[in-house]
Design a protein around this motif. Structure first.
Motif, short mmCIF file in Angstrom:
data_model
loop_
_atom_site.label_atom_id
_atom_site.label_comp_id
_atom_site.label_asym_id
_atom_site.label_seq_id
_atom_site.Cartn_x
_atom_site.Cartn_y
_atom_site.Cartn_z
N LEU A 4 50.40 -32.55 52.15
CA LEU A 4 51.07 -33.51 53.02
C LEU A 4 52.41 -32.99 53.51
CD1 LEU A 4 50.30 -36.76 50.99
CD2 LEU A 4 49.22 -36.03 53.12
N ASP A 8 53.81 -37.09 57.63
CA ASP A 8 52.64 -37.91 57.30
C ASP A 8 53.05 -39.32 56.88
OD1 ASP A 8 50.48 -36.08 57.76
OD2 ASP A 8 51.12 -34.98 55.99
N TRP A 9 54.32 -39.50 56.55
CA TRP A 9 54.83 -40.84 56.27
C TRP A 9 55.52 -41.37 57.53
CZ3 TRP A 9 54.40 -37.18 52.55
CH2 TRP A 9 53.90 -37.58 51.29
N THR A 304 49.08 -42.38 53.27
CA THR A 304 49.07 -41.25 52.34
C THR A 304 48.74 -41.71 50.93
OG1 THR A 304 51.42 -41.50 51.77
CG2 THR A 304 50.89 -40.11 53.67
#
Length: 665
Positions: A4, A8-9, A304
């Motif tokens: 990640l 991705d957040w 995630t």
């Protein structure tokens, strides 16, 4: 699982916005919880939904509300609005016990810290934003706002308070599960006010003007009488004004019945209540229950499933509890008088598809620290998956807040087969060693005789498979009390059903050779409960071999029948008076009976039982001579005299060996 990246957040800082190439955002969410990008955390759900709708969204988790408010300034003004997501739990319940003592930790904060969120974050965050950005709309939601949308009792301040819109100064309140109203609001603001332009922002005046013309379902706003959309109509439910509810407890109780009934109808009416200053809180009817496709969409968003990297090396207790759990549905038709689920999620079950559930489980199996064990396949009540009314027209007319109290509705389909199908499909997936059910099970649904042998057989099969394959040593159930009179006030089934379920549980465990525990939950000081009721609860559970662990004092939370009784002294459906233990001394005298087995409580309990004229209960708890009876072990589901045959046989060789060694020496 892919490696990640920070992007991705959802972004939480200017730097993270720049990594995405953004120079503005459409919505900024302020969260009272740590940012965990998981479908069990409300801010993540709303953030991912807004993103999926095509807008730019950022989250500011647990902003510092002291000093210069830099956390509130750092992302600037959004195009559409600021959103307040105060937390997955009510902030005051999260912070304090029923005795108003500070809890040991804040489960939704890193390392359980208590100093990362204020009391009533909805009010605190909104007031700060209104001071810094007075012309930008603020939309509040989550359970804290949802339960305070109208006049409500605040246990921690000991008084009735008006709608949280009055105290906070927010522009709009979204109640219930917020995906549908938030998506509609974003679309309307962008289409009708900004027309897709990114060089301008929504201001409060145009925001309110638009909402008066095109009100959004499942929202609450404050309006003058002349500004109410369509004026006050004959079919509106106009509650007693806030001032009258404060002056007359019966009027507040009468108000609540309307609020609860409309919260649990398929065709609810609009509700209005005059607040201080002459403004009306206008509660627009909610959206219909979400379809399976809509619920799937919410759970299938690209989470995630992990805390934001800023928390690396820190423990977030709530995340540790749910990281390997899967929620199968929303809503609960139990209608328990003390529970807030129906006030927030409603009584109609909104289930995910089996395919969506399996996709989430498969994603969990690829997490690097997963060892093959799912901690929970559940929901608000574990075994309500895909249950609904057979005849939709009857449901349209129904006003009952519970589908199973005082009896199971004959229109309710209580088929356990879809849930068994999910269990079988999950357990067949590669990488799954065991799936447990950690959510509470409604044993009254399991034991209910439907008159249809196919459904009864499915319920029996569900019970067997649950006990044999999905219990991690302990199965939690919630009888809540032993007194049928108190249970009726709680909207819970007779305690006789718990006896029946315990018999089924014990027999199943004996049959398959399992030494498992049934863990019952009980509440003290609930409205209608007396000291004598608690003394009888202690004796009844003592006779059954329980040494109670999962116990609590009743905590009055806003928007429940029980809290309304506690606050007013009247039942909202009958307006008859109901006794309630209110003082700390009264509550303590009830609670101590839970712990009859503790030596330090024995003198107090025997004194109280003699005062009540119940020496028979002293005998049941401590023996006819008054000596301390041998108490059941907390590690066994049975007292020594009632252990299963398998347990007695298993312990016999060890006992014989011990006696042999004693004789030898």
């Amino acid at each position: 699982m892919k490696e990640l990246q920070l992007t991705d957040w959802l972004p939480t800082t200017k730097r993270e916005m720049e990594l995405r190439g953004w120079d503005y955002v459409d919505v900024v969410l302020f969260s009272g919880d740590a940012y965990v990008d998981h479908p069990s955390f409300g801010a993540a759900v709303i953030g991912r939904l807004i993103e999926d709708e095509g807008w730019r969204v950022a989250i500011v988790p647990q902003p510092d509300w002291h000093g210069d408010f830099r956390d509130f300034r750092k992302l600037g003004r959004p195009r559409l609005f600021f959103g307040i997501a105060p937390g997955c739990m009510d902030s005051m319940v999260n912070k304090y016990t029923a005795n108003r003592r500070l809890r040991s930790e804040d489960a939704y904060s890193p390392d359980g810290r208590h100093d990362l969120r204020p009391e009533y974050p909805t009010i605190v965050y909104t007031q700060i934003l209104k001071r810094l950005f007075p012309d930008t709309p603020v939309v509040i939601g989550g359970i804290e706002a949802s339960l305070r949308r109208l006049t409500h009792y605040d246990y921690w301040q000991g008084r009735l308070r008006p709608s949280i819109l009055c105290d906070s100064g927010a522009d709009l309140l979204v109640y219930g599960m917020g995906e549908l109203p938030i998506a509609s609001l974003c679309r309307m603001l962008d289409d009708k006010l900004l027309h897709g332009r990114t060089d301008i922002s929504v201001n409060t005046d145009s925001f309110h003007t638009l909402l008066r013309k095109f009100p959004i379902r499942q929202t609450v706003s404050l309006e003058t009488e002349t500004d109410i959309h369509g004026s006050i109509r004959p079919d509106d439910i106009v509650l007693h004004p806030h001032a009258e509810a404060v002056a007359d407890p019966k009027k507040h109780a009468a108000n609540f019945r309307h609020i609860e009934e409309e919260s649990n109808r398929l065709t609810p009416q609009r509700i209005l209540q005059r607040m201080p200053g002459g403004l009306y809180a206008v509660v627009n009817p909610p959206y219909p229950p979400m379809t399976t496709a809509q619920v799937d969409r919410s759970f299938d968003l690209p989470y995630t499933r992990l805390p934001h990297p800023k928390y690396r090396g820190k423990r977030i207790p709530a995340f540790e509890m749910i990281r390997f759990s899967v929620n199968l549905h929303r809503g609960c038709f139990g209608g328990c008088a003390f529970c807030t689920i129906s006030a927030h999620q409603g009584k109609f079950i909104m289930s995910r598809s089996k395919a969506s559930i399996l996709r989430e489980v498969e994603a969990i199996t690829h997490m690097p620290d997963f060892r093959g064990y799912l901690s929970d396949l559940g929901g608000p009540s574990a075994n309500m998956y895909q249950m609904h009314g057979r005849d939709a027209e009857r449901c349209q007319r129904c006003r009952r807040p519970s589908c199973i109290h005082p009896a199971v509705c004959p229109n309710l389909n209580v088929d356990h087969r879809p849930l068994l199908d999910v269990y079988h499909a999950v357990d067949a997936l590669p990488g799954i060693k065991k799936s447990f059910v950690g959510s509470g099970v409604r044993y009254d649904l399991v034991l209910h005789d439907t008159g249809d042998e196919t459904l009864n057989r499915a319920a029996r099969q569900y019970a067997r498979e649950l006990i044999e394959h999905h219990v991690s040593g302990r199965l939690k159930v919630a009888p809540e009390h032993t007194s049928d009179r108190v249970l009726r006030l709680m909207r819970k089934p007779s305690f006789a059903l718990f006896h029946d379920f315990k018999h089924l549980f014990d027999a199943t465990c004996r049959h398959v050779g399992l030494n498992q525990q049934l863990i019952p939950y009980f509440i003290s000081s609930h409205p209608g409960c007396t000291e004598e009721d608690m003394a009888e609860l202690a004796a009844e559970t003592r006779d059954m071999g329980f040494q109670l662990e999962q116990v609590q004092d009743f905590t009055p939370t806003p928007m429940t029948v029980s809290t309304t009784i506690w606050a007013t002294g009247y039942h909202p459906y009958t307006l008859e008076p109901v006794f309630t233990a209110r003082t700390p001394a009264e509550k303590l005298r009830q609670r101590m009976f839970f712990f009859w087995y503790k030596p330090e409580e024995r003198a107090h309990i025997t004194t109280e039982l003699r005062r009540m004229g119940r020496p028979d209960l002293i005998n049941r708890l401590y023996g006819a001579t008054g000596s301390q009876a041998k108490r059941p072990s907390a590690r066994q589901p049975y007292p020594p005299s009632k252990q299963s045959p398998q347990h007695r046989q298993a312990s016999t060789p060890a006992k014989k060996e011990k006696k042999r060694k004693k004789r030898h020496f």
